[in-house]
Design an enzyme around this catalytic site. Structure first.
Site, PDB file in Angstrom:
ATOM      1  N   SER A  83       0.825  -1.209   0.000  1.00  0.00           N
ATOM      2  CA  SER A  83       0.000   0.000   0.000  1.00  0.00           C
ATOM      3  C   SER A  83       0.857   1.256   0.000  1.00  0.00           C
ATOM      4  O   SER A  83       0.524   2.254  -0.668  1.00  0.00           O
ATOM      5  CB  SER A  83      -0.924   0.004   1.222  1.00  0.00           C
ATOM      6  OG  SER A  83      -1.780  -1.118   1.215  1.00  0.00           O
ATOM      7  N   ASN A  84       1.972   1.239   0.729  1.00  0.00           N
ATOM      8  CA  ASN A  84       2.845   2.409   0.801  1.00  0.00           C
ATOM      9  C   ASN A  84       3.658   2.618  -0.470  1.00  0.00           C
ATOM     10  O   ASN A  84       4.301   3.650  -0.628  1.00  0.00           O
ATOM     11  CB  ASN A  84       3.772   2.299   2.013  1.00  0.00           C
ATOM     12  CG  ASN A  84       3.029   2.500   3.306  1.00  0.00           C
ATOM     13  OD1 ASN A  84       2.711   3.613   3.696  1.00  0.00           O
ATOM     14  ND2 ASN A  84       2.705   1.396   3.973  1.00  0.00           N
ATOM     15  N   LYS A 202      -0.513 -10.829   6.506  1.00  0.00           N
ATOM     16  CA  LYS A 202      -0.215  -9.505   7.040  1.00  0.00           C
ATOM     17  C   LYS A 202      -1.542  -8.886   7.419  1.00  0.00           C
ATOM     18  O   LYS A 202      -2.393  -8.642   6.565  1.00  0.00           O
ATOM     19  CB  LYS A 202       0.491  -8.634   6.003  1.00  0.00           C
ATOM     20  CG  LYS A 202       0.739  -7.206   6.512  1.00  0.00           C
ATOM     21  CD  LYS A 202       1.064  -6.224   5.424  1.00  0.00           C
ATOM     22  CE  LYS A 202       1.126  -4.808   6.006  1.00  0.00           C
ATOM     23  NZ  LYS A 202       1.274  -3.769   4.966  1.00  0.00           N
ATOM     24  N   SER A 204      -3.354  -5.700   8.985  1.00  0.00           N
ATOM     25  CA  SER A 204      -3.160  -4.283   9.294  1.00  0.00           C
ATOM     26  C   SER A 204      -4.327  -3.685  10.059  1.00  0.00           C
ATOM     27  O   SER A 204      -4.370  -2.466  10.258  1.00  0.00           O
ATOM     28  CB  SER A 204      -2.944  -3.499   7.989  1.00  0.00           C
ATOM     29  OG  SER A 204      -1.781  -3.938   7.322  1.00  0.00           O
ATOM     30  N   GLY A 228       0.750  -5.512  10.760  1.00  0.00           N
ATOM     31  CA  GLY A 228       0.787  -4.593   9.637  1.00  0.00           C
ATOM     32  C   GLY A 228       1.060  -3.157  10.015  1.00  0.00           C
ATOM     33  O   GLY A 228       0.886  -2.261   9.182  1.00  0.00           O
ATOM     34  N   VAL A 245       5.312  -5.874   9.083  1.00  0.00           N
ATOM     35  CA  VAL A 245       5.472  -5.089   7.861  1.00  0.00           C
ATOM     36  C   VAL A 245       5.000  -3.686   8.223  1.00  0.00           C
ATOM     37  O   VAL A 245       3.800  -3.438   8.338  1.00  0.00           O
ATOM     38  CB  VAL A 245       4.653  -5.668   6.696  1.00  0.00           C
ATOM     39  CG1 VAL A 245       4.842  -4.823   5.442  1.00  0.00           C
ATOM     40  CG2 VAL A 245       5.051  -7.117   6.436  1.00  0.00           C
TER      41      VAL A 245
END
Length: 333
Positions: A83-84, A202, A204, A228, A245
């Protein structure tokens, strides 16, 4: 589509034999001795930002510069196209080249996770195969969400099973409800954990009860849970997560690796003190100011942040000052 890349059951023993473990043989804090995973995800992974030039083209030279600096930090590996990384804003050719560039720069003893989730199962399989060919060790597959109302437990199990069957590399599930509006249901996670090519998730969402339950309900499987976000990393380790992460690792990689170390050594007081200092900066570069804030903070620590790709807008001067104050107040600047 005829899934010519589908792995037959006879190939799973060979796949398992090819998996390699991290130097630090540790899964989650609650994992019994003797149940080490065959593919160790324990440790910290920064979800890389995608550097853009002033004209918003991918700047591979700046990416390589950031990767050289990250090489000195004891990360377990890196995540490309999360996403980043502004994943939805990249063309398919850019995604493949990003992963190829990272793989060339990354030491072989570090894992490369690559985002490959698409809205359709067919497109996800095709991109996952491309990520494997570009050098990814693991595919990180976000939940499809455009037709959210139709994404039932059964539909998601079917989707991920097809991807897991066809993928030439192991698959990690990715649940990010802040972006998708969809939590991967617990029943789906528990079912998919039994798939021989799905090795973790993962998560988040930040629900520690849910994460602890995931660890508990998948404890008999070769399956790991990754936090996450840096804001709840310590709490995640306390309930058995293997690693994290964390967007903040792009900025404060060494402190996050230190937190990982303290938790696994059982040095809880030091770990708690460090965790407390990371919460506000992490919230600032995720929930509050997002990727523009993360990229701005990277510049203060010697990395290339640069612009985001439109329509993501840069921070205002007032927002930059607020972001900087958050890092300063917690002793990082």
């Amino acid at each position: 589509m005829a899934f010519s890349t589908r792995l037959t059951s006879s190939l799973w023993p060979a796949l398992a034999a090819l998996r390699w473990a991290a130097p630090r043989q540790c899964r989650g804090l609650s994992t019994p001795q003797g149940s080490e995973p065959s593919f160790n995800l324990g440790g910290i992974f920064p979800p890389l930002t995608t550097p853009f030039s002033p004209t918003q083209e991918v700047d591979y030279a700046q990416l390589e510069g950031n990767l050289r600096r990250y090489a000195s930090i004891p990360f377990r590996g890196l995540v490309a196209l999360g996403s980043n990384g502004e994943y939805p804003y990249l063309a398919s050719r850019e995604k493949v080249e990003m992963v190829s560039c990272v793989r060339r720069a990354l030491p072989r003893d570090r894992l490369l996770l690559a985002g490959s989730g698409c809205e359709s199962t067919q497109a996800t399989i095709e991109l996952t195969v491309s990520m494997a060919e570009a050098g990814a060790d693991v595919a990180l597959v976000v939940t499809p969400c455009y037709y959210r109302g139709a994404m039932t437990t059964a539909a998601l199990i079917h989707h991920y099973t097809e991807v897991g069957d066809a993928s030439p590399i192991p698959v990690v599930l990715y649940s990010v409800p802040a972006n998708t509006g969809l939590d991967l249901p617990m029943e789906a996670v528990v079912t998919l954990a039994q798939h021989p090519n799905i090795i973790g998730i993962k998560d988040s969402g930040g629900d520690i009860t849910r994460m602890g339950l995931m660890v508990h309900k998948t404890r008999q499987e070769d399956f790991q849970v990754l936090a996450g976000s840096a804001s709840f990393l310590l709490a995640s380790y306390a309930v058995g997560a293997s690693g994290g992460v964390c967007a903040l690792a792009n900025v404060l990689g060494d402190p996050l690796c230190q937190l990982d170390h303290l938790c696994h050594k059982g040095q809880w007081q030091e770990a708690r003190d460090l965790q407390h200092r990371l919460i506000e900066p992490n919230m600032a570069v995720t929930r509050r100011f997002g990727i523009p804030g993360l990229k701005k903070a990277m510049e203060w620590f010697g990395y290339y942040g640069g612009p985001c790709r439109a329509p993501l807008a840069p921070l205002s001067p007032a927002q930059v000052e607020e972001l900087r104050s958050t890092f300063t107040a917690n002793g990082w600047l």
